[in-house]
Design an enzyme around this catalytic site. Structure first.
Site, mmCIF file in Angstrom:
data_model
loop_
_atom_site.group_PDB
_atom_site.id
_atom_site.type_symbol
_atom_site.label_atom_id
_atom_site.label_comp_id
_atom_site.label_asym_id
_atom_site.label_seq_id
_atom_site.Cartn_x
_atom_site.Cartn_y
_atom_site.Cartn_z
ATOM 1 N N HIS A 1 0.804 -1.227 0.000
ATOM 2 C CA HIS A 1 0.000 0.000 0.000
ATOM 3 C C HIS A 1 0.834 1.273 0.000
ATOM 4 O O HIS A 1 0.302 2.360 0.195
ATOM 5 C CB HIS A 1 -0.938 -0.002 1.208
ATOM 6 C CG HIS A 1 -2.041 -1.011 1.097
ATOM 7 N ND1 HIS A 1 -2.985 -0.993 0.099
ATOM 8 C CD2 HIS A 1 -2.331 -2.093 1.856
ATOM 9 C CE1 HIS A 1 -3.820 -2.005 0.264
ATOM 10 N NE2 HIS A 1 -3.450 -2.696 1.319
ATOM 11 N N ARG B 1 7.079 -6.176 2.782
ATOM 12 C CA ARG B 1 5.761 -6.678 2.418
ATOM 13 C C ARG B 1 5.572 -6.538 0.916
ATOM 14 O O ARG B 1 5.717 -5.446 0.358
ATOM 15 C CB ARG B 1 4.635 -5.957 3.128
ATOM 16 C CG ARG B 1 3.265 -6.526 2.699
ATOM 17 C CD ARG B 1 2.135 -6.167 3.597
ATOM 18 N NE ARG B 1 1.674 -4.793 3.463
ATOM 19 C CZ ARG B 1 0.539 -4.357 3.975
ATOM 20 N NH1 ARG B 1 -0.259 -5.204 4.662
ATOM 21 N NH2 ARG B 1 0.183 -3.090 3.856
ATOM 22 N N ASP C 1 16.799 -11.472 -3.398
ATOM 23 C CA ASP C 1 18.093 -11.187 -4.033
ATOM 24 C C ASP C 1 18.602 -9.784 -3.700
ATOM 25 O O ASP C 1 19.810 -9.550 -3.682
ATOM 26 C CB ASP C 1 18.008 -11.363 -5.553
ATOM 27 C CG ASP C 1 18.121 -12.827 -5.977
ATOM 28 O OD1 ASP C 1 18.024 -13.110 -7.189
ATOM 29 O OD2 ASP C 1 18.312 -13.692 -5.080
ATOM 30 N N GLU D 1 -6.390 -12.452 6.465
ATOM 31 C CA GLU D 1 -7.174 -11.201 6.503
ATOM 32 C C GLU D 1 -8.456 -11.301 5.676
ATOM 33 O O GLU D 1 -8.861 -10.350 5.014
ATOM 34 C CB GLU D 1 -6.321 -10.034 6.016
ATOM 35 C CG GLU D 1 -5.540 -10.282 4.765
ATOM 36 C CD GLU D 1 -4.533 -9.180 4.505
ATOM 37 O OE1 GLU D 1 -4.570 -8.143 5.179
ATOM 38 O OE2 GLU D 1 -3.712 -9.336 3.589
ATOM 39 N N ASP E 1 -8.469 -5.425 6.056
ATOM 40 C CA ASP E 1 -8.996 -6.293 5.002
ATOM 41 C C ASP E 1 -9.952 -7.337 5.560
ATOM 42 O O ASP E 1 -10.950 -7.691 4.924
ATOM 43 C CB ASP E 1 -7.839 -6.973 4.256
ATOM 44 C CG ASP E 1 -7.190 -6.047 3.243
ATOM 45 O OD1 ASP E 1 -5.950 -5.984 3.206
ATOM 46 O OD2 ASP E 1 -7.929 -5.373 2.484
HETATM 47 O O1 LIG Z 1 -5.579 -5.443 6.481
HETATM 48 C C1 LIG Z 1 -4.844 -4.773 7.239
HETATM 49 O O2 LIG Z 1 -5.232 -4.121 8.231
HETATM 50 C C2 LIG Z 1 -3.400 -4.768 6.928
HETATM 51 O O3 LIG Z 1 -2.925 -5.657 6.253
HETATM 52 C C3 LIG Z 1 -2.620 -3.566 7.351
HETATM 53 C C4 LIG Z 1 -2.831 -2.482 6.315
HETATM 54 O O4 LIG Z 1 -2.576 -2.995 5.026
HETATM 55 C C5 LIG Z 1 -1.878 -1.331 6.570
HETATM 56 O O5 LIG Z 1 -1.496 -0.771 5.338
HETATM 57 C C6 LIG Z 1 -2.520 -0.254 7.384
HETATM 58 O O6 LIG Z 1 -3.654 0.223 6.712
#
Ligand SMILES: O=C(O)C(=O)C[C@H](O)[C@@H](O)CO
Length: 256
Positions: A48, A73, A87, A152, A178
């Site tokens: 993100h 991530r 790598d 998630e 999520d």
């Molecule tokens: O679903 C979530 O909560 C995460 O995985 C964390 C978010 O992706 C993180 O970017 C905070 O919004």
């Protein structure tokens, strides 16, 4: 020289609670500043935040030798992307949207060289081996991989016990945003139904041989997650720290 010891992997295995923060400026200067705060781990967010391979590499470089351990991530758990970030020197990965044990097993294989896995062998010219300085890297890299998978979604929660049984996964991170969205509460992680699922999941992970992880920006919520079993607990996002501080400063002066 062998692959560098993965201090995050070792600390998670010891059961030590580790506090982390999201690093989302996609800039090594900002991430280097975050490393001075003393967080145990920092997420270089390729899902993100506007990171690319080069910006992630630059952040790995500034975190080299620092107490804050880097976790990269990826946007999704693709073997080719895993190969590339390993790598450039990443050793700890956080992979989103894991919904089955099969997917988790595939991720384990993607992070390991043969015969344990399918990671492509081309690090001789890569940062991971310090450009063939670390001649024992290939033979020792597998043991220093820390694989953290994100559960998630309702499907992931349903498969949680099977995912927890997968060897090679070091930790399971519950993604509240999520998860709540998939449960029909987009943007609201605090509803009781979501919190109950999170509490149950953290408890199940904590009693397994994996570490439980999660993110909470509200300190009271983070304390609850800690009490429910979270071991690697992210408690902030750098961009929001700056945004909130900047707005609060102007609010103070705007009114004179
Ligand atoms: O679903 C979530 O909560 C995460 O995985 C964390 C978010 O992706 C993180 O970017 C905070 O919004």
């Amino acid at each position: 020289m062998p692959a560098p010891e993965n201090h995050l992997k070792k600390a998670l295995a010891s059961g030590r609670r580790l506090y982390g923060c999201w690093a989302t400026f996609a800039d090594p200067y900002a991430t280097e500043i975050m490393a001075t705060a003393g967080f145990d781990w920092l997420v270089i967010d390729g899902e993100h935040a506007p990171n690319d391979l080069r910006s992630m590499m630059h952040q790995l470089q500034v975190l080299h030798g620092r107490d804050s351990q880097p976790v990269v991530r990826l946007p999704m758990g693709e073997a080719w992307a895993i190969k590339q970030v390993l790598d450039i020197g990443a050793q700890s990965l956080l992979i989103p949207m894991v919904e089955s044990a099969e997917q988790a097993r595939d991720l384990v294989r993607a992070t390991r060289y043969p015969p344990q896995g399918i990671r492509g062998s081309g690090a001789a010219s890569a940062r991971a081996t310090q450009f063939s300085t670390d001649l024992d890297y290939i033979a020792t890299a597998n043991d220093q991989i820390c694989l953290l998978v994100q559960v998630e979604s309702r499907a992931g929660i349903e498969a949680l016990d099977d995912i927890l049984a997968v060897d090679g996964v070091d930790g399971v991170f519950i993604g509240p945003s999520d998860l709540s969205a998939d449960m029909g509460y987009l943007g609201d992680t605090r509803v009781d139904e979501v919190q109950q699922v999170i509490r149950d999941a953290l408890g199940r992970i904590a009693t397994s041989d994996k570490a439980a992880g999660i993110l909470a920006l509200d300190h009271d919520v983070a304390r609850s997650y800690r009490d429910w079993g979270a071991q690697f607990l992210a408690v902030g996002i750098d961009v929001l720290m700056l945004a909130h501080a900047a707005r609060a400063t102007m609010d103070r002066w705007r009114d004179g």
